[in-house]
Design a protein around this motif. Structure first.
Motif, PDB file in Angstrom:
ATOM      1  N   TYR A 134       0.863  -1.181   0.000  1.00 12.71           N
ATOM      2  CA  TYR A 134       0.000   0.000   0.000  1.00 12.71           C
ATOM      3  C   TYR A 134       0.898   1.228   0.000  1.00 12.71           C
ATOM      4  O   TYR A 134       1.665   1.439   0.935  1.00 12.71           O
ATOM      5  N   CYS A 165       0.838   5.262  -0.063  1.00 13.04           N
ATOM      6  CA  CYS A 165      -0.091   6.364   0.202  1.00 13.04           C
ATOM      7  C   CYS A 165      -0.013   7.410  -0.904  1.00 13.04           C
ATOM      8  O   CYS A 165       1.073   7.855  -1.287  1.00 13.04           O
ATOM      9  N   GLU A 187      -0.047  12.415   2.160  1.00 11.99           N
ATOM     10  CA  GLU A 187       0.487  11.056   2.258  1.00 11.99           C
ATOM     11  C   GLU A 187       0.814  10.665   3.702  1.00 11.99           C
ATOM     12  O   GLU A 187       0.553   9.532   4.112  1.00 11.99           O
ATOM     13  N   ARG A 238      -2.462   9.970   5.494  1.00 13.00           N
ATOM     14  CA  ARG A 238      -3.016   8.682   5.039  1.00 13.00           C
ATOM     15  C   ARG A 238      -2.267   7.514   5.678  1.00 13.00           C
ATOM     16  O   ARG A 238      -2.872   6.529   6.082  1.00 13.00           O
ATOM     17  N   SER A 239      -0.964   7.631   5.757  1.00  8.03           N
ATOM     18  CA  SER A 239      -0.160   6.577   6.374  1.00  8.03           C
ATOM     19  C   SER A 239      -0.517   6.403   7.850  1.00  8.03           C
ATOM     20  O   SER A 239      -0.662   5.274   8.328  1.00  8.03           O
TER      21      SER A 239
END
Length: 166
Positions: free
Chosen positions: A99, A101, A108, A111-112
């Motif tokens: 995955y 981000c 990012e 999101r992580s």
């Protein structure tokens, strides 16, 4: 990927949204009409010289633009994504799932962190390896089943691949 493998989450959690199959994964629609696709792609070329190359996949959570109103605090998205991942691993138990981000809107890192929180609440039976390179805006994770033999090799192979592409 078969929807027959959908598993129920704890009744103390919000219920996941109903899923539908797409050509590349699964999709769901929120109460506000926002559509999300959770896509899975074979990524065997990412770690080609490893014994698990054919088991490497990446996944993306993609909001379909113009499909409705997106609510970042929608409590049903987390259990829906977790359910999608459970279905995926039921179909591909030896998978190495990557995955990365998205860097869209410079979010990012957020999101992580969010994905890490979700994983920490639902990690039973799985290991997650994180790879964070803030100067390159790269936040990536790999998820494997905990019983996967020599899963440490996955972490090492990804570290080496990232270093080669710096």
């Amino acid at each position: 990927m078969s929807l027959e493998n959908q598993t129920a989450l704890s009744s103390s959690n919000p219920s996941p949204y109903p899923l539908s199959e797409t050509e590349t994964g699964l999709a769901f629609t929120t109460e506000r009409g926002a559509v999300y696709h959770v896509d899975f792609t074979s990524d065997s070329d990412y770690l080609p010289d490893t014994p698990f190359a054919d088991s490497v996949y990446s996944f993306s959570i993609l909001p379909v633009v113009g499909s409705g109103s997106f609510d970042r605090k929608d409590l049903r998205i987390e259990p829906t994504i977790i359910q999608v991942l459970q279905i995926f691993f039921a179909c591909a138990p030896k998978a190495v799932l990557l995955y990365v981000c998205s860097t869209e809107n410079d979010q990012e890192r957020v999101r992580s962190r969010l994905f890490g929180q979700w994983f920490s609440r639902h990690q039973e039976g799985f290991d997650k390896f994180d790879f964070h390179y803030p100067s390159q805006r790269l936040y990536m994770s790999a998820i494997v089943r905990r019983y996967l033999p020599e899963s440490w090799r996955v972490e090492l192979a990804i570290l080496q691949a990232v270093e080669q592409h710096k």
